[in-house]
Design a protein around this motif. Structure first.
Motif, mmCIF file in Angstrom:
data_model
loop_
_atom_site.group_PDB
_atom_site.id
_atom_site.type_symbol
_atom_site.label_atom_id
_atom_site.label_comp_id
_atom_site.label_asym_id
_atom_site.label_seq_id
_atom_site.Cartn_x
_atom_site.Cartn_y
_atom_site.Cartn_z
ATOM 1 N N LYS A 350 0.854 -1.195 0.000
ATOM 2 C CA LYS A 350 0.000 0.000 0.000
ATOM 3 C C LYS A 350 0.891 1.246 0.000
ATOM 4 N N LEU A 353 3.004 1.326 -3.530
ATOM 5 C CA LEU A 353 2.267 1.569 -4.777
ATOM 6 C C LEU A 353 0.996 2.382 -4.507
ATOM 7 N N PRO A 354 1.159 3.637 -4.066
ATOM 8 C CA PRO A 354 -0.022 4.419 -3.681
ATOM 9 C C PRO A 354 -0.963 4.687 -4.861
ATOM 10 N N GLN A 355 -0.451 4.502 -6.109
ATOM 11 C CA GLN A 355 -1.322 4.765 -7.275
ATOM 12 C C GLN A 355 -2.344 3.651 -7.491
ATOM 13 N N ILE A 356 -2.164 2.483 -6.808
ATOM 14 C CA ILE A 356 -3.098 1.367 -7.001
ATOM 15 C C ILE A 356 -4.016 1.268 -5.781
ATOM 16 N N PRO A 357 -5.310 1.544 -5.946
ATOM 17 C CA PRO A 357 -6.211 1.458 -4.791
ATOM 18 C C PRO A 357 -6.346 0.006 -4.306
ATOM 19 N N PRO A 362 -2.887 -3.940 -4.886
ATOM 20 C CA PRO A 362 -1.473 -3.561 -5.037
ATOM 21 C C PRO A 362 -0.503 -4.708 -4.703
ATOM 22 N N ARG A 432 8.432 1.623 -9.718
ATOM 23 C CA ARG A 432 7.167 1.293 -9.060
ATOM 24 C C ARG A 432 5.975 2.106 -9.560
ATOM 25 N N SER A 433 6.260 3.345 -10.035
ATOM 26 C CA SER A 433 5.132 4.190 -10.441
ATOM 27 C C SER A 433 4.490 3.684 -11.733
ATOM 28 N N SER A 434 5.169 2.760 -12.447
ATOM 29 C CA SER A 434 4.580 2.250 -13.699
ATOM 30 C C SER A 434 3.714 1.007 -13.460
ATOM 31 N N LYS A 436 0.631 -1.380 -12.458
ATOM 32 C CA LYS A 436 -0.814 -1.168 -12.541
ATOM 33 C C LYS A 436 -1.576 -2.214 -11.733
#
Ligand code: F0G
Length: 457
Positions: A350, A353-357, A362, A432-434, A436
């Motif tokens: 969590k 990977l904050p971009q994945i709810p 995640p 990590r930001s890529s 999904k």
């Protein structure tokens, strides 16, 4: 010397296969992005579990050749029983084929509809066996144990005040037993202190409730006590173990962990009447009380394994090598459950990977990417495993934490394997930001993580 080396040399080796990224992309797709559905032969470094995956020693293999396969009263049984009694100190020893069989027999003999069973944190099979009896499984770990980044030497401790409150609210007659899991697997492999075991035992005994220990990782817990608890630095681990269990009335054990064996387990109690009842159940589904679902050679492997796991050179290597993995990734900024546990490192997906709810899993995303990029198999312990459907709205409720567990099999991998795992995690962390999320396209009503099918978003 600074370097702590593996305190063994290697006599037998097993080939592992390096696949290409392209191959792993196809393998992942064929397994519907569920790592439980990938053939082990396609995994390079398998950190799915530390259960049943230990490498046995030459002494264990030698003892197996000497296994006595008699149905009743086998020589191997007497050796097993004497070893377990010698280490844990309980009067009655009931052999089972693994930990959950011991749990099923214990709860079938003690729990009724409407009862409650407290634990620091219940492991999923423990919870399932309690709920199957119509009883409630309650987690009473200390508040620090629920915060991944908080450092505490004994984060597996049970909250004594919460236990007192539960006994007062529910009444002692609704609590057939209190459990303590050492180390606390579902809470990050964190240890329980001697002081906490003593205190929880005092509260339970004052209320007339028996205390049981889920002993799976008892030796690792004892070694943490030696390292971290004042007064235990110069005590042999064997004595620490004896003291830990002297405060309990019985235990359940999966020998697939600190038994250093590939299968097996047992249930212990000091209560003679209960032991008789449990043996009757044992005969129904496990086997005669002198083998309980194991071959004579399994009993031998465990008897030797329980001695080897108390070797302090082994325990030092074990705890230090798990910590080595945790420290190296955490120094580079990867968020993990702190401090490193005994048998595993848990990455906080969590936070990473904050971009994945949470409802896009995640932990699943990170576990799939570790396999895809490096052939490493870990396990998601988050919303895929513990998400719940709201019974009224049908809406999915995420789990409290989104973790990825890297469990270290005992005596299997060397430091260079661990260095490779560190490199792989850091490489994925860089990009990590890529990453999904995923969605579930098929799931079973219970324990969905074993068979669910996913699609990348
Ligand atoms: N209790 C704890 C704390 C465990 O970690 C496990 C198994 C069991 C009981 C059940 O034992 O598998 O022999 O029936 N844990 C494994 C894991 C499966 O991967 O953590 P079992």
């Amino acid at each position: 010397m600074k370097t702590i080396i593996e305190p063994f040399k290697i006599k037998t080796v097993e080939k592992i296969r390096l696949t290409t990224r392209e191959e792993r992309r196809r393998i992942l797709r064929d397994a519907a992005y569920n790592l439980f559905l990938i053939p082990a032969a396609d995994v390079l470094i398998d950190l799915l579990t530390d259960s049943g995956t230990a490498a046995m020693s030459s002494r264990q293999w030698a003892a197996m050749m000497d296994g006595d396969e008699a149905y009743a009263g086998s020589r191997s049984w007497f050796r097993f029983e004497e070893t377990v009694r010698g280490i844990f100190g309980f009067k009655h020893v009931i052999p089972t084929h693994q930990g959950r069989a011991a749990e099923r027999i214990l709860f079938a003999s003690t729990c009724r509809q409407g009862d409650v069973v407290p634990n620091n944190t219940h492991f999923d099979t423990t919870r399932a066996n309690i709920e199957y009896r119509g009883a409630a499984a309650i987690d009473l770990v200390i508040p620090e144990g629920r915060e991944p980044s908080v450092v505490h030497p004994f984060k597996g401790n049970m909250n004594p005040q919460a236990l007192k409150d539960l006994i007062r609210e529910r009444g002692r007659e609704r609590i057939p037993l209190v459990l303590l899991t050492v180390t606390n697997n579902s809470g990050g492999g964190q240890p329980v202190s001697m002081q906490n075991i003593r205190e929880i035992s005092g509260i339970s005994r004052a209320a007339g409730i028996p205390l049981y220990i889920d002993a799976c990782r008892f030796a690792e817990n004892a070694y943490f006590i030696k390292l971290r608890e004042p007064g235990y630095q110069s005590k042999p681990v064997r004595e620490i173990v004896r003291e830990m269990f002297s405060y309990a009335d019985g235990c359940t054990m999966s020998a697939k962990k600190d038994g250093l064996a590939n299968i097996g387990g047992f249930l212990c109690t000091n209560d003679g009447k209960l032991a008789e009842q449990e043996k009757e159940l044992l005969i129904l589904t496990e086997g005669f009380p002198t083998y309980g679902g194991m071959a004579g050679r399994d009993l031998e492997a465990i008897a030797v394994g329980l001695g080897e796991v108390l070797d302090e050179d082994y325990l030092q290597y074990r705890i230090v090598s798990t910590q080595y993995l945790g420290d190296h990734i955490s120094k580079a900024g990867v968020p993990i459950v702190q401090p490193p546990g005994g048998h595993a490192i848990y990455i906080d997906a969590k936070a990473m990977l904050p971009q994945i709810p949470p409802l896009q899993f995640p932990g699943q995303s990170l576990a799939c990417e570790l396999y895809h990029s490096a052939g490493i198999r870990a396990v998601e312990i988050g919303t895929v495993m513990f998400g719940r459907k709201n019974p009224d709205t049908g809406e999915e409720v995420p789990a409290a934490m989104e973790l990825v567990r890297l469990a270290i099999p005992r005596r299997v991998y060397t430091q260079s394997h661990v260095d490779y795992v560190v490199e792989a995690i850091l490489e994925v962390h860089e990009r990590r930001s890529s990453l999904k999320g995923y969605r579930i396209v098929h799931e079973a009503p219970f324990l969905r993580h074993f068979s669910a099918r996913f699609e990348p978003l």
